[in-house]
Design a protein around this motif. Structure first.
Motif, PDB file in Angstrom:
ATOM      1  N   VAL A  37      40.412  33.732 -57.926  1.00  0.00           N
ATOM      2  CA  VAL A  37      39.509  34.512 -58.768  1.00  0.00           C
ATOM      3  C   VAL A  37      38.279  34.873 -57.946  1.00  0.00           C
ATOM      4  N   SER A  38      37.484  35.807 -58.437  1.00  0.00           N
ATOM      5  CA  SER A  38      36.271  36.189 -57.725  1.00  0.00           C
ATOM      6  C   SER A  38      35.317  35.009 -57.658  1.00  0.00           C
ATOM      7  N   GLY A  39      34.565  34.943 -56.558  1.00  0.00           N
ATOM      8  CA  GLY A  39      33.673  33.814 -56.326  1.00  0.00           C
ATOM      9  C   GLY A  39      34.016  33.140 -55.015  1.00  0.00           C
ATOM     10  N   GLY A  40      33.370  32.021 -54.743  1.00  0.00           N
ATOM     11  CA  GLY A  40      33.579  31.303 -53.495  1.00  0.00           C
ATOM     12  C   GLY A  40      34.982  30.756 -53.341  1.00  0.00           C
ATOM     13  N   ILE A  41      35.386  30.511 -52.109  1.00  0.00           N
ATOM     14  CA  ILE A  41      36.725  29.991 -51.814  1.00  0.00           C
ATOM     15  C   ILE A  41      36.836  28.498 -52.084  1.00  0.00           C
ATOM     16  N   ASP A  42      35.710  27.799 -52.221  1.00  0.00           N
ATOM     17  CA  ASP A  42      35.730  26.354 -52.421  1.00  0.00           C
ATOM     18  C   ASP A  42      36.571  25.975 -53.643  1.00  0.00           C
ATOM     19  N   LYS A  43      37.288  24.857 -53.528  1.00  0.00           N
ATOM     20  CA  LYS A  43      38.224  24.445 -54.578  1.00  0.00           C
ATOM     21  C   LYS A  43      37.540  24.201 -55.916  1.00  0.00           C
ATOM     22  N   GLN A  44      36.247  23.927 -55.905  1.00  0.00           N
ATOM     23  CA  GLN A  44      35.535  23.725 -57.157  1.00  0.00           C
ATOM     24  C   GLN A  44      35.491  24.996 -57.985  1.00  0.00           C
ATOM     25  N   ILE A  45      35.565  26.145 -57.318  1.00  0.00           N
ATOM     26  CA  ILE A  45      35.582  27.434 -58.004  1.00  0.00           C
ATOM     27  C   ILE A  45      37.010  27.912 -58.210  1.00  0.00           C
ATOM     28  N   GLN A  46      37.844  27.749 -57.190  1.00  0.00           N
ATOM     29  CA  GLN A  46      39.241  28.202 -57.266  1.00  0.00           C
ATOM     30  C   GLN A  46      40.116  27.107 -57.877  1.00  0.00           C
ATOM     31  N   GLN A  47      39.912  26.833 -59.143  1.00  0.00           N
ATOM     32  CA  GLN A  47      40.605  25.701 -59.757  1.00  0.00           C
ATOM     33  C   GLN A  47      42.100  25.929 -59.909  1.00  0.00           C
ATOM     34  N   ALA A  48      42.529  27.178 -59.980  1.00  0.00           N
ATOM     35  CA  ALA A  48      43.966  27.462 -60.061  1.00  0.00           C
ATOM     36  C   ALA A  48      44.600  27.502 -58.674  1.00  0.00           C
ATOM     37  N   ALA A  49      43.792  27.598 -57.653  1.00  0.00           N
ATOM     38  CA  ALA A  49      44.275  27.615 -56.267  1.00  0.00           C
ATOM     39  C   ALA A  49      43.321  26.779 -55.418  1.00  0.00           C
ATOM     40  N   PRO A  50      43.290  25.455 -55.658  1.00  0.00           N
ATOM     41  CA  PRO A  50      42.298  24.593 -54.995  1.00  0.00           C
ATOM     42  C   PRO A  50      42.722  24.166 -53.593  1.00  0.00           C
ATOM     43  N   TYR A  51      42.923  25.151 -52.736  1.00  0.00           N
ATOM     44  CA  TYR A  51      43.487  24.871 -51.421  1.00  0.00           C
ATOM     45  C   TYR A  51      42.437  24.646 -50.338  1.00  0.00           C
ATOM     46  N   PHE A  52      41.209  25.101 -50.556  1.00  0.00           N
ATOM     47  CA  PHE A  52      40.203  25.083 -49.502  1.00  0.00           C
ATOM     48  C   PHE A  52      38.913  24.424 -49.974  1.00  0.00           C
ATOM     49  N   VAL A  53      38.176  23.882 -49.013  1.00  0.00           N
ATOM     50  CA  VAL A  53      36.841  23.368 -49.273  1.00  0.00           C
ATOM     51  C   VAL A  53      35.914  23.892 -48.185  1.00  0.00           C
ATOM     52  N   GLU A  54      34.698  24.215 -48.571  1.00  0.00           N
ATOM     53  CA  GLU A  54      33.683  24.628 -47.608  1.00  0.00           C
ATOM     54  C   GLU A  54      32.766  23.451 -47.329  1.00  0.00           C
ATOM     55  N   GLY A  55      32.379  23.297 -46.080  1.00  0.00           N
ATOM     56  CA  GLY A  55      31.436  22.249 -45.749  1.00  0.00           C
ATOM     57  C   GLY A  55      30.117  22.455 -46.471  1.00  0.00           C
ATOM     58  N   ALA A  56      29.422  21.369 -46.722  1.00  0.00           N
ATOM     59  CA  ALA A  56      28.182  21.437 -47.495  1.00  0.00           C
ATOM     60  C   ALA A  56      27.161  22.378 -46.857  1.00  0.00           C
ATOM     61  N   SER A  57      27.143  22.450 -45.525  1.00  0.00           N
ATOM     62  CA  SER A  57      26.137  23.257 -44.841  1.00  0.00           C
ATOM     63  C   SER A  57      26.424  24.749 -44.903  1.00  0.00           C
ATOM     64  N   VAL A  58      27.643  25.152 -45.272  1.00  0.00           N
ATOM     65  CA  VAL A  58      28.010  26.573 -45.271  1.00  0.00           C
ATOM     66  C   VAL A  58      28.604  27.011 -46.604  1.00  0.00           C
ATOM     67  N   ARG A  59      28.412  26.247 -47.661  1.00  0.00           N
ATOM     68  CA  ARG A  59      29.030  26.557 -48.945  1.00  0.00           C
ATOM     69  C   ARG A  59      28.580  27.928 -49.444  1.00  0.00           C
ATOM     70  N   GLY A  60      29.533  28.706 -49.927  1.00  0.00           N
ATOM     71  CA  GLY A  60      29.251  30.053 -50.401  1.00  0.00           C
ATOM     72  C   GLY A  60      29.375  31.114 -49.334  1.00  0.00           C
ATOM     73  N   GLY A  61      29.670  30.712 -48.104  1.00  0.00           N
ATOM     74  CA  GLY A  61      29.750  31.684 -47.023  1.00  0.00           C
ATOM     75  C   GLY A  61      30.977  32.571 -47.098  1.00  0.00           C
TER      76      GLY A  61
END
Length: 269
Positions: A37-61
């Protein structure tokens, strides 16, 4: 006899299941059909496709734009982010024997830099793919990517390195080969593929590698690299593929890095 044979059969079945579980075969084209879905790639946002996590220092990139002008299927970088990184949450490798392999592949475009000698001493990284031994941060890593070095005016550098002195290998590629104009600072490269494969060497702490840079639009191989990386921190660990984009910042420029596909595969010996 029946009990003994049954026990042997179940033991073999368990061994096979364990080996199969250790292997990995993942690919994504970032389509809405996969659950993104639209939004960040981090699994907290992509709950239907929780395949990726962004490091804390670059979240939202790295994110999928909300604008109707953009379609799903291309992961973009926030133009105000000084670095963007997403780690695949599926990894494998702990306990792999010599000869086992890991491979990662990305297909992407990036907006090129002007053909000129750059100031400073630090290269500008323009995207690539690597492996980390942690699925939450890229700390101990090996990496294959493209960068613009301060010393070369009309070429980019395809490179592979292992952190902390693990090794460095590179070849220059000219602007024309990747579809980048030397005088237009706003044009996109052709669609490029980086394929990066590691093999567990018989040398303790050493992973052998092969890397290839290809122009998908022209169906040509632009550069290949191979060698050994001395990376003891990765040798007996689960490895997690990750994608990263560099530190070019340009207000309202949403074409700095455009990821079309990513895949990762691990095969145990």
């Amino acid at each position: 006899m029946y009990q003994r044979n049954t026990f042997i059969f179940l033991s073999l079945l368990f061994t096979f299941a364990t080996t199969a579980f250790a292997d990995l075969d993942f690919s994504t084209s970032f389509s809405a059909a996969e659950g993104y879905v639209s939004g960040g790639i981090d699994k907290q946002i992509q709950q239907a496709a929780p395949y990726f996590v962004e490091g804390a220092s670059v979240r939202g990139g790295l994110y999928f734009p909300r604008s109707r002008n953009y379609e799903m299927g291309i992961l973009r970088r926030d133009p105000n982010s000084r670095g963007a990184r997403a780690l695949l949450q599926k990894g494998a490798g702990e306990g792999f024997d010599v000869g086992s392999t890991w491979s990662a592949r990305i297909v992407y475009t990036f907006e090129g830099l002007p053909a000129m000698v750059m100031g400073g001493k630090v290269p500008t990284m323009l995207g690539g793919v690597g492996f980390s031994n942690a699925k939450n941060e890229a700390i101990e890593i090996v990496y294959a990517g493209i960068q613009k070095t301060p010393q070369h005016s009309e070429s980019y550098q395809f490179y592979v390195f292992g952190k902390s002195g693990g090794g460095f290998f590179s070849k220059n590629v000219n602007y024309a080969s990747i579809g980048d104009d030397t005088s237009d600072a706003d044009d996109l490269s052709d669609k490029l593929e980086i394929e990066f494969t590691l093999t567990k060497s018989s040398k303790a702490g050493v992973l052998s590698f092969e890397a290839a840079l290809r122009n998908m639009d022209k169906r040509s191989t632009l550069a290949t690299l191979s060698g050994d990386l001395k990376v003891p921190h990765l040798y007996d660990e689960d490895l997690y593929a990750y994608v990263s984009s560099g530190a070019v910042v340009e207000e309202a420029n949403y074409d700095l890095f455009n990821l079309h596909a990513l895949s990762s595969k691990a095969e145990a010996k």
